[in-house]
Design an enzyme around this catalytic site. Structure first.
Site, mmCIF file in Angstrom:
data_model
loop_
_atom_site.group_PDB
_atom_site.id
_atom_site.type_symbol
_atom_site.label_atom_id
_atom_site.label_comp_id
_atom_site.label_asym_id
_atom_site.label_seq_id
_atom_site.Cartn_x
_atom_site.Cartn_y
_atom_site.Cartn_z
ATOM 1 N N ARG A 168 0.854 -1.196 0.000
ATOM 2 C CA ARG A 168 0.000 0.000 0.000
ATOM 3 C C ARG A 168 0.889 1.246 0.000
ATOM 4 O O ARG A 168 0.610 2.218 0.689
ATOM 5 C CB ARG A 168 -0.932 -0.012 1.232
ATOM 6 C CG ARG A 168 -2.004 -1.069 1.191
ATOM 7 C CD ARG A 168 -3.049 -0.781 0.114
ATOM 8 N NE ARG A 168 -4.073 -1.821 0.037
ATOM 9 C CZ ARG A 168 -4.019 -2.865 -0.799
ATOM 10 N NH1 ARG A 168 -3.000 -3.015 -1.631
ATOM 11 N NH2 ARG A 168 -4.997 -3.745 -0.816
ATOM 12 N N TYR A 224 -0.973 4.233 -1.683
ATOM 13 C CA TYR A 224 -2.210 4.404 -0.914
ATOM 14 C C TYR A 224 -1.900 4.957 0.485
ATOM 15 O O TYR A 224 -2.471 5.968 0.910
ATOM 16 C CB TYR A 224 -2.921 3.051 -0.803
ATOM 17 C CG TYR A 224 -4.257 3.120 -0.120
ATOM 18 C CD1 TYR A 224 -5.361 3.677 -0.781
ATOM 19 C CD2 TYR A 224 -4.452 2.637 1.173
ATOM 20 C CE1 TYR A 224 -6.601 3.744 -0.167
ATOM 21 C CE2 TYR A 224 -5.680 2.701 1.793
ATOM 22 C CZ TYR A 224 -6.746 3.254 1.110
ATOM 23 O OH TYR A 224 -7.981 3.326 1.727
ATOM 24 N N LYS A 262 -2.949 8.604 1.987
ATOM 25 C CA LYS A 262 -3.902 8.675 3.102
ATOM 26 C C LYS A 262 -3.260 9.347 4.321
ATOM 27 O O LYS A 262 -3.965 9.948 5.146
ATOM 28 C CB LYS A 262 -4.449 7.281 3.426
ATOM 29 C CG LYS A 262 -5.335 6.693 2.319
ATOM 30 C CD LYS A 262 -6.600 7.505 2.067
ATOM 31 C CE LYS A 262 -7.577 6.795 1.131
ATOM 32 N NZ LYS A 262 -8.802 7.585 0.868
ATOM 33 N N PRO A 266 -17.694 -2.854 -2.627
ATOM 34 C CA PRO A 266 -17.477 -3.459 -3.955
ATOM 35 C C PRO A 266 -16.004 -3.485 -4.364
ATOM 36 O O PRO A 266 -15.514 -4.490 -4.894
ATOM 37 C CB PRO A 266 -18.304 -2.566 -4.880
ATOM 38 C CG PRO A 266 -19.406 -2.064 -4.011
ATOM 39 C CD PRO A 266 -18.788 -1.856 -2.651
ATOM 40 N N SER A 267 -15.256 -2.385 -4.111
ATOM 41 C CA SER A 267 -13.859 -2.391 -4.567
ATOM 42 C C SER A 267 -13.023 -3.345 -3.705
ATOM 43 O O SER A 267 -12.033 -3.897 -4.176
ATOM 44 C CB SER A 267 -13.262 -0.988 -4.558
ATOM 45 O OG SER A 267 -13.029 -0.540 -3.254
ATOM 46 N N ARG A 286 -5.554 -9.669 9.172
ATOM 47 C CA ARG A 286 -4.951 -8.467 9.733
ATOM 48 C C ARG A 286 -5.930 -7.700 10.627
ATOM 49 O O ARG A 286 -5.574 -6.699 11.232
ATOM 50 C CB ARG A 286 -4.386 -7.582 8.615
ATOM 51 C CG ARG A 286 -5.400 -7.017 7.675
ATOM 52 C CD ARG A 286 -4.718 -6.278 6.526
ATOM 53 N NE ARG A 286 -5.657 -5.408 5.860
ATOM 54 C CZ ARG A 286 -5.409 -4.739 4.743
ATOM 55 N NH1 ARG A 286 -4.236 -4.851 4.151
ATOM 56 N NH2 ARG A 286 -6.302 -3.957 4.211
HETATM 57 P P1 NAD Z 1 -15.423 1.762 -3.529
HETATM 58 O O1 NAD Z 1 -13.942 1.832 -3.724
HETATM 59 O O2 NAD Z 1 -16.080 0.462 -3.731
HETATM 60 O O3 NAD Z 1 -16.124 2.831 -4.472
HETATM 61 C C1 NAD Z 1 -15.447 4.003 -4.834
HETATM 62 C C2 NAD Z 1 -16.413 4.975 -5.497
HETATM 63 O O4 NAD Z 1 -15.613 6.103 -5.900
HETATM 64 C C3 NAD Z 1 -17.081 4.439 -6.758
HETATM 65 O O5 NAD Z 1 -18.477 4.674 -6.682
HETATM 66 C C4 NAD Z 1 -16.436 5.264 -7.877
HETATM 67 O O6 NAD Z 1 -17.282 5.499 -8.987
HETATM 68 C C5 NAD Z 1 -16.099 6.555 -7.129
HETATM 69 N N1 NAD Z 1 -15.064 7.364 -7.786
HETATM 70 C C6 NAD Z 1 -13.935 6.921 -8.397
HETATM 71 N N2 NAD Z 1 -13.268 7.963 -8.945
HETATM 72 C C7 NAD Z 1 -13.980 9.080 -8.644
HETATM 73 C C8 NAD Z 1 -13.824 10.456 -8.948
HETATM 74 N N3 NAD Z 1 -12.795 10.891 -9.691
HETATM 75 N N4 NAD Z 1 -14.743 11.341 -8.479
HETATM 76 C C9 NAD Z 1 -15.812 10.911 -7.762
HETATM 77 N N5 NAD Z 1 -16.026 9.606 -7.458
HETATM 78 C C10 NAD Z 1 -15.122 8.707 -7.899
HETATM 79 O O7 NAD Z 1 -15.804 2.364 -2.095
HETATM 80 P P2 NAD Z 1 -15.107 2.121 -0.686
HETATM 81 O O8 NAD Z 1 -14.262 0.885 -0.674
HETATM 82 O O9 NAD Z 1 -16.181 2.284 0.315
HETATM 83 O O10 NAD Z 1 -14.060 3.339 -0.560
HETATM 84 C C11 NAD Z 1 -14.489 4.672 -0.342
HETATM 85 C C12 NAD Z 1 -13.369 5.448 0.323
HETATM 86 O O11 NAD Z 1 -13.032 4.824 1.554
HETATM 87 C C13 NAD Z 1 -12.072 5.532 -0.482
HETATM 88 O O12 NAD Z 1 -11.482 6.798 -0.309
HETATM 89 C C14 NAD Z 1 -11.211 4.456 0.162
HETATM 90 O O13 NAD Z 1 -9.815 4.700 0.008
HETATM 91 C C15 NAD Z 1 -11.645 4.590 1.609
HETATM 92 N N6 NAD Z 1 -11.355 3.411 2.426
HETATM 93 C C16 NAD Z 1 -11.844 2.191 2.047
HETATM 94 C C17 NAD Z 1 -11.538 1.069 2.818
HETATM 95 C C18 NAD Z 1 -12.021 -0.307 2.432
HETATM 96 O O14 NAD Z 1 -11.486 -1.305 2.944
HETATM 97 N N7 NAD Z 1 -13.020 -0.434 1.578
HETATM 98 C C19 NAD Z 1 -10.737 1.208 3.965
HETATM 99 C C20 NAD Z 1 -10.285 2.474 4.325
HETATM 100 C C21 NAD Z 1 -10.595 3.571 3.542
#
Ligand code: NAD
Length: 246
Positions: free
Chosen positions: A140, A143, A147, A179-180, A205
């Site tokens: 990461r 990433y 962050k 979803p991601s 983890r």
């Molecule tokens: P996700 O990754 O499944 O979905 C991401 C969304 O972002 C999608 O709907 C996509 O269309 C949108 N997106 C992508 N590029 C974009 C842009 N340029 N402008 C606007 N929207 C855009 O959702 P998630 O996993 O819930 O992640 C959301 C946030 O939470 C992210 O910032 C991610 O880094 C953070 N996060 C996620 C996790 C995890 O494990 N899922 C953990 C910590 C932090």
């Protein structure tokens, strides 16, 4: 639900799926007037609020979207995961990572702040991660670096506007089922030859033996958007199932 956000206008980026979408649903249930946006507006269907396309990587799109919402609450949720170490990353990966995960927040904040200052109130919530300055996670590199930058950005905004009624906090989740995340499990599964093994590695983890639900993260974001959290600003709120707390 308790109408904790009644009378507030809330703009959410990346509300099409995952944490952003669940937060939009929770904000609506708590009485906010929600403006749910995503780069892919098709994903916003079914949300019971105003929805429109907003590309967090485009200044023009951000300015239009913020102008339309005039938010009291700004939830900067857009972000993506680059997989790999420093030796796997290209210059392009680095630039894209910083543009979407960090500069997007500069764009939305500079567009939203003048209105918040005029009204003398605002809560900005930035999506960071436990994988940041909180804890290192394997593969990461970009990433975690971006962050961590989100936490610095959050503290800077918080201190500059602390006397003006504006708060700025970051949330730092551990692994969340979205979803991601399922895509990442699938990809790792392909490398390992077993999706079940990939799932095990992700869960391993997390000391609780499970990943978070999007609702668990949305609940923290809702608290930070509401006046219940009026005395907190400039903090990185860790919600990681004990990952970094051991
Ligand atoms: P996700 O990754 O499944 O979905 C991401 C969304 O972002 C999608 O709907 C996509 O269309 C949108 N997106 C992508 N590029 C974009 C842009 N340029 N402008 C606007 N929207 C855009 O959702 P998630 O996993 O819930 O992640 C959301 C946030 O939470 C992210 O910032 C991610 O880094 C953070 N996060 C996620 C996790 C995890 O494990 N899922 C953990 C910590 C932090």
């Amino acid at each position: 639900m308790t109408d904790r956000l009644k009378g507030k206008r809330a703009l959410i980026t990346a509300a099409g799926q995952g944490i952003g979408r669940t937060t939009a649903e929770m904000f609506i249930a708590e009485g906010a007037e929600v403006f749910a946006t995503d780069v892919n507006s098709d994903l916003l269907s079914g949300l019971d609020c105003e929805t429109y396309a907003l590309d967090a990587r485009s200044d023009a799109s951000v300015r239009d979207g913020v102008e339309r919402a005039q938010p009291d609450i700004l939830f900067n949720c857009a972000g993506y995961v680059h997989h790999g170490s420093a030796l796997d990353a290209t210059d392009d990966d680095w630039d894209i990572g910083f543009d979407l995960n960090v500069k997007s927040m500069f764009r939305t904040i500079r567009a939203a702040l003048p209105g918040m200052l005029e009204r003398g109130t605002g809560s900005i919530i930035n999506m960071s991660s436990a994988a940041s300055s909180v804890i290192g996670a394997p593969n990461r590199f970009i990433y975690g670096t971006t962050k961590a930058a989100v936490i610095g950005l959050t503290k800077s905004v918080a201190i500059d506007y602390i006397q003006k009624g504006i708060r700025c906090n970051a949330v730092c989740p551990g692994t969340v089922e979205s979803p991601s995340w399922h895509d990442r499990v699938r990809k790792l599964g392909e490398q390992l030859g077993s999706e079940e093994e990939a799932m095990k590695q992700f869960v391993a983890r997390q000391p609780m033996g499970r990943v978070a639900t999007t609702a668990e993260i949305a609940a923290l974001v809702t608290y930070l958007g509401s006046d219940e959290s009026a005395f907190t600003t400039g903090h990185a709120h860790i919600i990681d199932g004990g990952w970094s707390g051991q």
